[in-house]
Write a protein that holds these residues in place. Structure first.
Motif, PDB file in Angstrom:
ATOM      1  N   TRP A   1      58.071  44.918  48.424  1.00 18.57           N
ATOM      2  CA  TRP A   1      57.010  45.605  47.684  1.00 18.57           C
ATOM      3  C   TRP A   1      55.701  44.859  47.858  1.00 18.57           C
ATOM      4  N   GLU A   2      54.617  45.597  47.887  1.00 21.01           N
ATOM      5  CA  GLU A   2      53.279  45.026  47.809  1.00 21.01           C
ATOM      6  C   GLU A   2      52.709  45.358  46.438  1.00 21.01           C
ATOM      7  N   VAL A   3      52.199  44.346  45.769  1.00 22.34           N
ATOM      8  CA  VAL A   3      51.680  44.517  44.415  1.00 22.34           C
ATOM      9  C   VAL A   3      50.206  44.111  44.401  1.00 22.34           C
ATOM     10  N   GLY A   4      49.371  44.967  43.883  1.00 24.21           N
ATOM     11  CA  GLY A   4      47.951  44.671  43.788  1.00 24.21           C
ATOM     12  C   GLY A   4      47.348  45.321  42.561  1.00 24.21           C
ATOM     13  N   TYR A   5      46.061  45.095  42.364  1.00 29.45           N
ATOM     14  CA  TYR A   5      45.377  45.785  41.272  1.00 29.45           C
ATOM     15  C   TYR A   5      43.929  46.045  41.671  1.00 29.45           C
ATOM     16  N   LYS A   6      43.335  47.002  40.992  1.00 27.33           N
ATOM     17  CA  LYS A   6      41.947  47.347  41.251  1.00 27.33           C
ATOM     18  C   LYS A   6      41.250  47.639  39.934  1.00 27.33           C
ATOM     19  N   ARG A   7      39.943  47.490  39.928  1.00 28.84           N
ATOM     20  CA  ARG A   7      39.170  47.717  38.708  1.00 28.84           C
ATOM     21  C   ARG A   7      38.757  49.180  38.605  1.00 28.84           C
ATOM     22  N   GLU A   8      38.589  49.619  37.373  1.00 27.31           N
ATOM     23  CA  GLU A   8      37.970  50.917  37.095  1.00 27.31           C
ATOM     24  C   GLU A   8      36.895  50.684  36.042  1.00 27.31           C
ATOM     25  N   ILE A   9      35.655  50.919  36.410  1.00 23.91           N
ATOM     26  CA  ILE A   9      34.532  50.690  35.510  1.00 23.91           C
ATOM     27  C   ILE A   9      34.534  51.742  34.407  1.00 23.91           C
ATOM     28  N   GLY A  10      34.238  51.315  33.183  1.00 25.30           N
ATOM     29  CA  GLY A  10      34.203  52.230  32.057  1.00 25.30           C
ATOM     30  C   GLY A  10      32.815  52.799  31.821  1.00 25.30           C
ATOM     31  N   LEU A  11      32.773  53.866  31.031  1.00 21.72           N
ATOM     32  CA  LEU A  11      31.502  54.504  30.680  1.00 21.72           C
ATOM     33  C   LEU A  11      31.504  54.805  29.189  1.00 21.72           C
TER      34      LEU A  11
ATOM     35  N   TRP B   1      49.448  29.232  37.714  1.00 18.94           N
ATOM     36  CA  TRP B   1      50.084  28.903  38.992  1.00 18.94           C
ATOM     37  C   TRP B   1      51.441  29.588  39.135  1.00 18.94           C
ATOM     38  N   ALA B   2      51.723  30.552  38.250  1.00 15.95           N
ATOM     39  CA  ALA B   2      52.971  31.323  38.251  1.00 15.95           C
ATOM     40  C   ALA B   2      54.186  30.464  37.913  1.00 15.95           C
ATOM     41  N   GLU B   3      53.966  29.338  37.221  1.00 20.97           N
ATOM     42  CA  GLU B   3      55.067  28.512  36.741  1.00 20.97           C
ATOM     43  C   GLU B   3      55.418  28.934  35.317  1.00 20.97           C
ATOM     44  N   ASP B   4      56.703  28.827  34.959  1.00 25.20           N
ATOM     45  CA  ASP B   4      57.147  29.256  33.642  1.00 25.20           C
ATOM     46  C   ASP B   4      56.532  28.393  32.543  1.00 25.20           C
ATOM     47  N   LEU B   5      56.109  29.050  31.467  1.00 27.15           N
ATOM     48  CA  LEU B   5      55.594  28.344  30.293  1.00 27.15           C
ATOM     49  C   LEU B   5      56.732  28.096  29.308  1.00 27.15           C
ATOM     50  N   PRO B   6      56.710  26.979  28.583  1.00 30.19           N
ATOM     51  CA  PRO B   6      57.753  26.745  27.578  1.00 30.19           C
ATOM     52  C   PRO B   6      57.705  27.753  26.433  1.00 30.19           C
TER      53      PRO B   6
ATOM     54  N   SER C   1      37.429  43.554  30.572  1.00 35.25           N
ATOM     55  CA  SER C   1      37.256  42.198  30.063  1.00 35.25           C
ATOM     56  C   SER C   1      37.945  41.181  30.969  1.00 35.25           C
ATOM     57  N   LEU C   2      37.498  39.939  30.872  1.00 36.40           N
ATOM     58  CA  LEU C   2      38.125  38.856  31.622  1.00 36.40           C
ATOM     59  C   LEU C   2      39.583  38.700  31.210  1.00 36.40           C
ATOM     60  N   GLU C   3      39.863  38.848  29.912  1.00 36.63           N
ATOM     61  CA  GLU C   3      41.245  38.721  29.442  1.00 36.63           C
ATOM     62  C   GLU C   3      42.151  39.769  30.074  1.00 36.63           C
ATOM     63  N   LEU C   4      41.616  40.971  30.300  1.00 35.36           N
ATOM     64  CA  LEU C   4      42.424  42.018  30.911  1.00 35.36           C
ATOM     65  C   LEU C   4      42.711  41.700  32.380  1.00 35.36           C
ATOM     66  N   PHE C   5      41.732  41.156  33.080  1.00 33.33           N
ATOM     67  CA  PHE C   5      41.979  40.734  34.460  1.00 33.33           C
ATOM     68  C   PHE C   5      43.058  39.645  34.500  1.00 33.33           C
ATOM     69  N   ALA C   6      43.011  38.710  33.543  1.00 31.24           N
ATOM     70  CA  ALA C   6      43.998  37.630  33.503  1.00 31.24           C
ATOM     71  C   ALA C   6      45.400  38.186  33.248  1.00 31.24           C
ATOM     72  N   LEU C   7      45.502  39.154  32.325  1.00 30.44           N
ATOM     73  CA  LEU C   7      46.802  39.766  32.044  1.00 30.44           C
ATOM     74  C   LEU C   7      47.310  40.529  33.259  1.00 30.44           C
ATOM     75  N   ALA C   8      46.432  41.272  33.924  1.00 31.60           N
ATOM     76  CA  ALA C   8      46.837  42.033  35.101  1.00 31.60           C
ATOM     77  C   ALA C   8      47.335  41.112  36.205  1.00 31.60           C
ATOM     78  N   GLU C   9      46.661  39.980  36.382  1.00 33.75           N
ATOM     79  CA  GLU C   9      47.104  39.056  37.418  1.00 33.75           C
ATOM     80  C   GLU C   9      48.457  38.441  37.060  1.00 33.75           C
ATOM     81  N   ALA C  10      48.675  38.146  35.773  1.00 31.00           N
ATOM     82  CA  ALA C  10      49.962  37.608  35.348  1.00 31.00           C
ATOM     83  C   ALA C  10      51.078  38.625  35.580  1.00 31.00           C
ATOM     84  N   ILE C  11      50.820  39.891  35.237  1.00 33.29           N
ATOM     85  CA  ILE C  11      51.813  40.940  35.465  1.00 33.29           C
ATOM     86  C   ILE C  11      52.076  41.097  36.961  1.00 33.29           C
ATOM     87  N   ARG C  12      51.016  41.006  37.757  1.00 31.06           N
ATOM     88  CA  ARG C  12      51.181  41.089  39.209  1.00 31.06           C
ATOM     89  C   ARG C  12      52.090  39.965  39.723  1.00 31.06           C
ATOM     90  N   SER C  13      51.888  38.747  39.237  1.00 28.27           N
ATOM     91  CA  SER C  13      52.709  37.615  39.666  1.00 28.27           C
ATOM     92  C   SER C  13      54.169  37.816  39.287  1.00 28.27           C
TER      93      SER C  13
END
Length: 272
Positions: free
Chosen positions: A154-164, A88-93, A132-144
């Motif tokens: 500023w507008e901040v967003g992210y997008k996926r890039e599929i791997g091969l 929820w973008a609240e600070d963690l202890p 990975s799901l963990e990477l999406f979670a980290l990206a969203e945290a960095i975005r927040s």
């Protein structure tokens, strides 16, 4: 933060984007420090080849670029995989390691979309896969954190890039973070500009070593070396913390036995 790592490159690009946004030169930033930094040092920090190593240096960049110090510190730690906010973008202890961080519903939704897309493109000859799901979670945290740091300009967003997976033409799956500076030229509706900066969300492989003030503990009440140890232990997963607790308990029992043995061998002056 290791020199040349994806964490250092990502953090440096944010510093560079903000500096250019405020029409500051690298010399302006260098001159703000006391003692003054070299222009080369600022340039290497922005390129990721020599990132800030301490919280004091990060605070110096925050002051030079007119940014919130705590938000820039949170970004610096998040780029290294230690997330200081919850879903929820609240600070963690205590910051959480990114692979143990709880994904928000939005991160799970974005991950499932990437998963469906990768499965739709997969063939026996083309092994596409999703971030990975963990990477999406980290990206969203960095975005927040970036939204808190940079504000409405500023507008901040992210997008996926599929791997091969391919020995010749393979590429890593990634979540790419985008920063767009908005043109606040007096219009009621700001128009987004072309991406100011993009960078792949880092995937730190190892926990960073806590700095002298990483845990933001009260250094007047706790010695710096003790605060460092506490912050390191708090950042561990539960199993490792339990192992440390058992080790400390063993040390105490050993010290107790040793003190009892020493006291039993001592003789008072009257007993000699």
């Amino acid at each position: 933060m290791k020199a040349g790592s994806s964490s250092a490159v990502a953090f440096g690009r944010v510093l560079q984007a903000v500096r250019k946004r405020w029409s500051k030169t690298q010399g302006d930033v260098a001159g703000f420090f006391d003692p003054k930094l070299s222009v080369a040092a600022v340039s290497m920090a922005e390129s990721g080849s020599r990132p800030p190593k301490t919280e004091a240096m990060v605070r110096g960049y925050a002051a030079a670029l007119e940014l919130d110090e705590d938000a820039l510190l949170q970004l610096w730690w998040a780029m290294q995989g230690m997330i200081g906010i919850d879903i929820w973008a609240e600070d963690l202890p205590v910051p959480r390691w990114w692979r143990e961080y709880e994904a928000s519903p939005q991160a799970e939704f974005d991950y499932n979309q990437a998963l469906s897309y990768a499965r739709g493109k997969w063939t026996p000859n083309e092994d596409f896969y999703e971030p990975s799901l963990e990477l999406f979670a980290l990206a969203e945290a960095i975005r927040s954190i970036l939204m808190r740091l940079l504000g409405d300009s500023w507008e901040v967003g992210y997008k996926r890039e599929i791997g091969l997976r391919d020995p010749v033409d393979g590429r890593r799956a990634a979540v790419v973070i985008e920063l767009r500076a908005t043109d606040s030229g007096g219009d009621e509706s700001d128009r987004p500009l072309e991406p100011t900066v993009t960078f792949a969300c880092p995937e730190p492989a190892a926990r960073p070593v806590p700095s002298e003030s990483a845990a933001r503990t009260n250094t007047e009440a706790i010695a710096p070396d003790v605060a460092w140890i506490l912050s390191a232990v708090e950042a561990m997963p539960a199993r490792e913390r339990a192992a440390v607790a058992g080790f400390i308990r063993g040390l105490r029992e050993g010290a107790s036995l040793f003190s009892e043995e020493v006291s039993s061998t001592r003789t008072s002056p009257g007993e000699r």
